[in-house]
Design a protein around this motif. Sequence first.
Motif, PDB file in Angstrom:
ATOM      1  N   THR A  31       0.860  -1.174   0.000  1.00 50.95           N
ATOM      2  CA  THR A  31       0.000   0.000   0.000  1.00 50.95           C
ATOM      3  C   THR A  31       0.901   1.229   0.000  1.00 50.95           C
ATOM      4  O   THR A  31       2.128   1.109  -0.006  1.00 50.95           O
ATOM      5  CB  THR A  31      -0.963  -0.001   1.212  1.00 50.95           C
ATOM      6  OG1 THR A  31      -1.941   1.026   1.031  1.00 50.95           O
ATOM      7  CG2 THR A  31      -0.230   0.178   2.521  1.00 50.95           C
ATOM      8  N   TYR A  33       1.669   4.911   2.012  1.00 49.97           N
ATOM      9  CA  TYR A  33       1.380   5.658   3.237  1.00 49.97           C
ATOM     10  C   TYR A  33       2.409   6.756   3.346  1.00 49.97           C
ATOM     11  O   TYR A  33       3.611   6.478   3.445  1.00 49.97           O
ATOM     12  CB  TYR A  33       1.430   4.746   4.462  1.00 49.97           C
ATOM     13  CG  TYR A  33       1.036   5.470   5.727  1.00 49.97           C
ATOM     14  CD1 TYR A  33      -0.287   5.817   5.944  1.00 49.97           C
ATOM     15  CD2 TYR A  33       1.989   5.820   6.661  1.00 49.97           C
ATOM     16  CE1 TYR A  33      -0.666   6.491   7.089  1.00 49.97           C
ATOM     17  CE2 TYR A  33       1.617   6.494   7.824  1.00 49.97           C
ATOM     18  CZ  TYR A  33       0.292   6.833   8.029  1.00 49.97           C
ATOM     19  OH  TYR A  33      -0.071   7.506   9.154  1.00 49.97           O
ATOM     20  N   THR A  37       6.128   2.904   1.342  1.00 50.73           N
ATOM     21  CA  THR A  37       5.387   1.848   0.666  1.00 50.73           C
ATOM     22  C   THR A  37       5.399   0.594   1.551  1.00 50.73           C
ATOM     23  O   THR A  37       6.186  -0.326   1.328  1.00 50.73           O
ATOM     24  CB  THR A  37       5.985   1.516  -0.714  1.00 50.73           C
ATOM     25  OG1 THR A  37       7.374   1.234  -0.552  1.00 50.73           O
ATOM     26  CG2 THR A  37       5.810   2.635  -1.691  1.00 50.73           C
ATOM     27  N   ALA A  69      -3.061   0.525   4.996  1.00 49.39           N
ATOM     28  CA  ALA A  69      -4.063   0.306   3.936  1.00 49.39           C
ATOM     29  C   ALA A  69      -5.371   1.004   4.294  1.00 49.39           C
ATOM     30  O   ALA A  69      -6.019   1.599   3.426  1.00 49.39           O
ATOM     31  CB  ALA A  69      -4.292  -1.186   3.717  1.00 49.39           C
ATOM     32  N   SER A  72      -4.790   4.768   3.605  1.00 46.08           N
ATOM     33  CA  SER A  72      -4.681   5.146   2.191  1.00 46.08           C
ATOM     34  C   SER A  72      -5.896   4.740   1.382  1.00 46.08           C
ATOM     35  O   SER A  72      -6.191   5.357   0.355  1.00 46.08           O
ATOM     36  CB  SER A  72      -3.432   4.524   1.566  1.00 46.08           C
ATOM     37  OG  SER A  72      -3.591   3.116   1.435  1.00 46.08           O
ATOM     38  N   LEU A  75      -4.627  -0.867  -1.989  1.00 49.31           N
ATOM     39  CA  LEU A  75      -3.621  -1.907  -1.813  1.00 49.31           C
ATOM     40  C   LEU A  75      -3.406  -2.610  -3.141  1.00 49.31           C
ATOM     41  O   LEU A  75      -4.227  -2.512  -4.054  1.00 49.31           O
ATOM     42  CB  LEU A  75      -4.032  -2.921  -0.745  1.00 49.31           C
ATOM     43  CG  LEU A  75      -5.177  -3.865  -1.079  1.00 49.31           C
ATOM     44  CD1 LEU A  75      -4.946  -5.206  -0.389  1.00 49.31           C
ATOM     45  CD2 LEU A  75      -6.484  -3.274  -0.601  1.00 49.31           C
ATOM     46  N   ALA A 113      -1.414   2.640  -5.524  1.00 46.90           N
ATOM     47  CA  ALA A 113      -0.804   1.581  -4.717  1.00 46.90           C
ATOM     48  C   ALA A 113       0.425   1.059  -5.466  1.00 46.90           C
ATOM     49  O   ALA A 113       0.404   0.924  -6.686  1.00 46.90           O
ATOM     50  CB  ALA A 113      -1.797   0.443  -4.480  1.00 46.90           C
TER      51      ALA A 113
END
Length: 187
Positions: A31, A33, A37, A69, A72, A75, A113
């Motif tokens: 994911t 963030y 990553t 996940a 954000s 994924l 993602a």
Amino acid sequence: MSRLTGHREPTAAEYLAAARTFPTGVTVVATRYRDGTPAKTVSAFSSLSLDPLLIAVAIGRHSPLVWAARASGVLSVNVLRHDQREVADYYAAPERHRAQPPPVGLGRQETGAPVLDDCLSWFDCRLVTVAPGGDHALLIGQVVGVRAGSGAPLVHQAGRYHGLGPVPPRVQESLEPALPHQQGISP
């Protein structure tokens, strides 16, 4: 004791011994963030639905990947090839123990993602929900992009990685259904 069978419930060790006999594919779930990553090697992945297109992955409920996940809302699931054990080991290690750079590059698709530049296939997803699953969280994603390659997958079974080889021609022929005229049946 189980009320249905009169037998005792299995222990965690018995459960694990039985579960380890089941071969699974190996994926890297990732994911985005902030500037990072978060990514992790995961074997509990499944295609869930064709209408709508959904996937499911189970990840330890305390994993930073779960909250990243959720934050954000996206994924990816990246299916590894038989020759990508190094990639599986890299993402199985805690992030602080990973050497840099990663063994394979990361790109971005529609959701943003991260997807592996080199893998057997990938699924780019928007997170639909996170459901409790005992000591795991079940992440369900709606697939908005895919890429499928060719080759054999990396498989995990009994605590070890395995590659699947091609089906030998003699076995492959025996798996194909015979046509009526090949069975001695007249049309």
